[in-house]
Design a protein around this motif. Structure first.
Motif, PDB file in Angstrom:
ATOM      1  N   ASN A 120      -9.650   1.710  -5.854  1.00  0.00           N
ATOM      2  CA  ASN A 120      -8.921   0.955  -4.986  1.00  0.00           C
ATOM      3  C   ASN A 120      -9.493  -0.339  -4.517  1.00  0.00           C
ATOM      4  O   ASN A 120      -9.708  -0.400  -3.218  1.00  0.00           O
ATOM      5  CB  ASN A 120      -8.488   1.821  -4.001  1.00  0.00           C
ATOM      6  CG  ASN A 120      -7.348   2.788  -4.207  1.00  0.00           C
ATOM      7  OD1 ASN A 120      -6.106   2.388  -4.527  1.00  0.00           O
ATOM      8  ND2 ASN A 120      -7.454   4.198  -4.107  1.00  0.00           N
ATOM      9  N   THR A 122       0.837  -1.181   0.079  1.00  0.00           N
ATOM     10  CA  THR A 122       0.034  -0.056  -0.101  1.00  0.00           C
ATOM     11  C   THR A 122       0.929   1.011   0.058  1.00  0.00           C
ATOM     12  O   THR A 122       1.862   1.175   0.654  1.00  0.00           O
ATOM     13  CB  THR A 122      -1.003  -0.137   1.236  1.00  0.00           C
ATOM     14  OG1 THR A 122      -2.003   1.073   0.702  1.00  0.00           O
ATOM     15  CG2 THR A 122      -0.216   0.461   2.675  1.00  0.00           C
ATOM     16  N   ARG A 182      -1.929   3.210  -4.764  1.00  0.00           N
ATOM     17  CA  ARG A 182      -2.516   2.067  -4.239  1.00  0.00           C
ATOM     18  C   ARG A 182      -2.927   2.460  -2.789  1.00  0.00           C
ATOM     19  O   ARG A 182      -2.029   2.764  -1.747  1.00  0.00           O
ATOM     20  CB  ARG A 182      -1.628   0.818  -4.184  1.00  0.00           C
ATOM     21  CG  ARG A 182      -1.487   0.307  -5.565  1.00  0.00           C
ATOM     22  CD  ARG A 182      -0.506  -0.847  -5.361  1.00  0.00           C
ATOM     23  NE  ARG A 182      -0.289  -1.295  -6.820  1.00  0.00           N
ATOM     24  CZ  ARG A 182      -0.594  -2.290  -7.321  1.00  0.00           C
ATOM     25  NH1 ARG A 182      -1.251  -3.448  -6.619  1.00  0.00           N
ATOM     26  NH2 ARG A 182      -0.348  -2.775  -8.486  1.00  0.00           N
ATOM     27  N   ALA A 235     -13.730   3.374  -1.955  1.00  0.00           N
ATOM     28  CA  ALA A 235     -12.606   2.557  -2.701  1.00  0.00           C
ATOM     29  C   ALA A 235     -12.999   2.408  -4.057  1.00  0.00           C
ATOM     30  O   ALA A 235     -12.299   2.343  -5.092  1.00  0.00           O
ATOM     31  CB  ALA A 235     -13.070   1.162  -1.847  1.00  0.00           C
ATOM     32  N   SER A 255      -5.416   1.713   0.789  1.00  0.00           N
ATOM     33  CA  SER A 255      -6.154   0.927   1.430  1.00  0.00           C
ATOM     34  C   SER A 255      -6.793   1.673   2.626  1.00  0.00           C
ATOM     35  O   SER A 255      -6.538   2.599   3.047  1.00  0.00           O
ATOM     36  CB  SER A 255      -5.000  -0.125   2.019  1.00  0.00           C
ATOM     37  OG  SER A 255      -3.963   0.638   2.860  1.00  0.00           O
ATOM     38  N   THR A 298      -4.385  -2.230  -1.808  1.00  0.00           N
ATOM     39  CA  THR A 298      -5.796  -1.395  -1.824  1.00  0.00           C
ATOM     40  C   THR A 298      -6.913  -2.099  -0.811  1.00  0.00           C
ATOM     41  O   THR A 298      -6.343  -3.029   0.219  1.00  0.00           O
ATOM     42  CB  THR A 298      -6.536  -1.360  -3.335  1.00  0.00           C
ATOM     43  OG1 THR A 298      -6.777  -2.615  -3.756  1.00  0.00           O
ATOM     44  CG2 THR A 298      -5.224  -0.930  -4.345  1.00  0.00           C
TER      45      THR A 298
END
Ligand code: SF4
Length: 699
Positions: A337, A175, A306, A332, A308, A343
């Motif tokens: 993501n 991430t 990326r 997201a 998360s 992600t």
């Protein structure tokens, strides 16, 4: 008090690989055993969730298994105010079965139910919900996940199609930015928290959305992360404002949305978002987060290659818990993501098997694998395998059971591994409900607070004494292996089976592997799971079936389980729990590193030296205004009740917000929490309670 919670000196005669029974990280441990004594617990180097790491709970807090207060003999009493009578297993189970049978005869099929535990194994949980469905003949089964992650189940199923986190823990290493909301991983999920911390030190960005300043903020490489210190209860307003910024500035991932989501739904969602009421400037007053900070967070999240999201109970335990989960899923999907390493949307599950208890059909509307009880095809599977006719009507949730009990219509409850009196909100209502029952069976390792109202007590077994599986927050099914003989005489699944058979169940499981075989036979996402596979592979992540014989670390790679990802308009609705003249502060709750939930286990180990009492964290300004100094005893009062605890004056808290834990029964934090709950799932609103704090000898 503690017989066995320090490391014993001695040479082990065997090593048994098992899984920690505390949090949802699911660390693997090698139990070094000598006879029936644990010499030491060593984190397994090949544990796929922990890679040889552990925290102070898993490593040291196992002595409760041999604590002097451990209950080892069944007990019964006619009335909950009578003294307990120690009896044989046969007498206790006969008594319980007769009372359950009588309650149904007098008050109807739906007058009894069960509560399953997120502390027990998948196999034990499966049997308890089966007891309700196949033996009681109703769907009155609920789980303690009701009071923690039920909004995760609802929110992620609605948006993505499955009620679980999307990624494995290893994914954190890929991430570029972590958004942590309503979670304190270094205290509550320490081994994962350490991995996240390592990634932050390597340069990943961090956004924290939480009323309280958490330690992760001090570990970001090259300075601080962004801290959106919002007022409790305003998650939806802030997350929706972030989404507003993303679409208003054209930062969304159109290609991902076109391919993976419903484009028309997205256009409608975009129109909803662009309404000026969702702009950061419109929500900064109620959230107390500066508009510019919301903009910075939205841009950082959208710009990260990326990104998360990790979240905890600070998301779910709200009147808008399910809406908040969907707002997270929206973010997201907006930015693409999802479906690739680094992600995802990752709920940090609290208890060791809260994921598993949900997977196993503990909810009153779902069979194992999250299939609705009204679905005739699913019902037909269970009717064939269980050999009974099943009800298509959803059963009672925990809060409904309590309401029905106080109304005199719900009369019998089998409660396994869950202290509802200490862990559910509005304690006086729970007391009233439990006192109204004709038969309350408490099945636990200690005589807990709920047992004060019980007629039958069935002593349970600890994780060291049983075989089975736990499923952690990343959907990883880990083996639990028996390291010592059950001190109470039976593993928990055997006790449930003996009760079921007294009520005509006709069950003949010889080992938990038989139960897992039945789960695999009836549950598509577990179709490939067996104890043989788990012994061979160490662990696997569901879905595990013909399409993914060794499990699925990352979900939704090529498409969402529900097909197209679904955007939901997340309208902010202010909670009823607002500060006012009488209760001017907002209380929120959480855990510490060394203790665990209501403390039933950790309080009976040497971990108590680290956190011997619950304290109330309060900002210096709020303390000074009330004449409160560090360490003073203070009175904490809400519209539901009041308690007394010691003040810790700290700038970790924002002005206007106070915080406490609920590890010690003397404090009874849930005396002050109210019965407000999530609109979709009735998950209690533990994270927002309007309170007043005053010196304990004050007015
Ligand atoms: Fe146990 Fe969680 Fe600590 Fe791992 S992080 S040792 S699972 S409490």
């Amino acid at each position: 008090l503690v017989e066995n919670s320090v490391i014993q000196i001695g040479t082990p005669d065997r090593i048994v690989k098992t899984t920690c029974a505390y949090c949802g990280v699911g660390c693997s441990f090698d139990a070094h055993m000598r006879g029936e004594t644990v010499v030491k617990m060593v984190p397994s180097k090949d544990g796929k969730a922990n890679h040889g790491h552990s925290c102070v709970k898993g490593r040291f807090a196992w002595g409760y298994a041999t604590h002097a207060e451990r209950m080892l003999h069944p007990m019964v009493r006619e009335h909950h105010t009578d003294p307990w009578r120690e009896v044989s297993w046969d007498e206790a189970l006969d008594f319980a079965a007769e009372r359950l049978r009588r309650a149904q005869a007098e008050h109807g099929r739906d007058s009894i139910g069960v509560i399953t535990s997120s502390r027990c194994t998948n196999e034990e949980t499966y049997l308890v919900q089966k007891l309700a469905r196949a033996v009681f003949g109703n769907n009155n089964t609920d789980t303690c996940a009701r009071v923690c992650h039920s909004p995760t189940g609802y929110g992620l199923k609605t948006t993505f199609g499955t009620s679980a986190g999307t990624h494995d823990f290893d994914s954190v290493e890929d991430t570029d930015l972590a958004l942590v909301i309503g979670a304190n991983p270094t205290d509550a999920h320490p081994v994962f928290g350490s991995r996240l911390r390592k990634r932050l030190r390597q340069g990943a960005g961090l956004i924290v959305i939480d009323p309280r300043r958490i330690d992760l903020l001090d570990t970001v490489h090259g300075g601080e992360g962004l801290h959106l210190s919002l007022m409790p209860g305003t998650n939806v307003a802030v997350l929706t404002a972030m989404a507003h910024v993303i679409v208003a500035e054209g930062l969304q991932d159109d290609a991902f949305i076109r391919e993976r989501c419903d484009w028309d739904e997205f256009l409608a969602y975009r129109e909803f978002l662009l309404d000026p009421r969702h702009a950061p400037e419109s929500v900064q007053a109620q959230s107390r987060v500066p508009a510019e900070l919301i903009r910075q967070a939205a841009r950082a999240y959208a710009a990260a290659p990326r990104a998360s999201i990790y979240y905890g109970l600070g998301v779910t335990e709200h009147s808008q818990g399910s809406t908040t989960v969907m707002a997270i899923a929206n973010l997201a999907m907006l930015t693409g993501n999802i479906g690739k390493p680094g992600t995802g949307v990752n709920p940090l599950r609290g208890q060791n098997n809260v994921q598993g208890s949900c997977d196993m059909g503990s909810f009153p509307h779902e069979y194992p694998g999250y299939r609705h009880v009204s679905d005739p095809e699913t019902r037909a599977i269970y009717e064939r395998v269980w050999g009974v006719e099943l009800s298509e009507e959803p059963g009672l949730r925990i809060n409904n059971m309590f309401d029905e009990a106080t109304a005199g219509r719900f009369k019998g409850l089998y409660c396994q591994g869950e202290d509802v009196l200490q862990s559910d909100p509005n304690t006086s209502h729970v007391q009233q409900a439990l006192a109204s029952l004709d038969i309350l069976i408490v099945h636990d390792i200690f005589l807990n607070e709920t047992a004060n109202y019980a007629h039958v007590f069935l002593p349970g077994s600890t994780f060291l004494e049983k075989n089975g599986t736990f499923t952690n927050a990343e959907r990883r099914i880990n083996m639990v292996r028996r390291a010592m003989a059950p001190r109470n005489g039976y593993e928990d699944w055997e006790i449930t089976q003996m009760l079921a058979n007294r009520l005509g169940g006709g069950w003949d499981y010889a080992h938990p592997s038989d139960i897992m075989d039945e789960i695999a036979l009836t549950t598509p996402s577990f179709a490939g799971v067996s104890f043989d596979l788990l012994d061979r592979e160490g662990s696997v992540q569901w879905p595990c079936n013909a399409a993914a014989p060794l499990g699925t670390p990352v979900m939704h790679i090529d498409g969402f389980v529900r097909g197209k990802g679904r955007f939901i308009n997340t309208e902010y609705v202010a909670t009823d729990e607002r500060s006012g003249p009488r209760f001017p502060l907002l209380l929120t709750t959480g855990r510490t590193l060394t203790q665990y939930n209501v403390g039933a286990q950790t309080r009976r180990t040497d971990n108590t030296v680290w956190h011997p009492e619950d304290v109330l964290e309060i900002h210096p300004h709020d303390a000074e205004n009330r004449g409160i100094r560090q360490g003073d005893l203070v009175r904490l009062a809400s519209r539901a009740g009041e308690t007394t605890l010691r003040a810790e004056v700290t700038e970790r808290m924002a002005p206007g917000v106070v915080f406490t834990t609920f590890h010690h029964p003397g404090t009874q934090a849930n005396v002050v929490t109210t019965d407000s709950s999530d609109w979709a799932t009735n998950c209690p609103e533990f994270k927002v309670t309007a309170v007043q704090v005053s010196p304990s000898n004050g007015p």
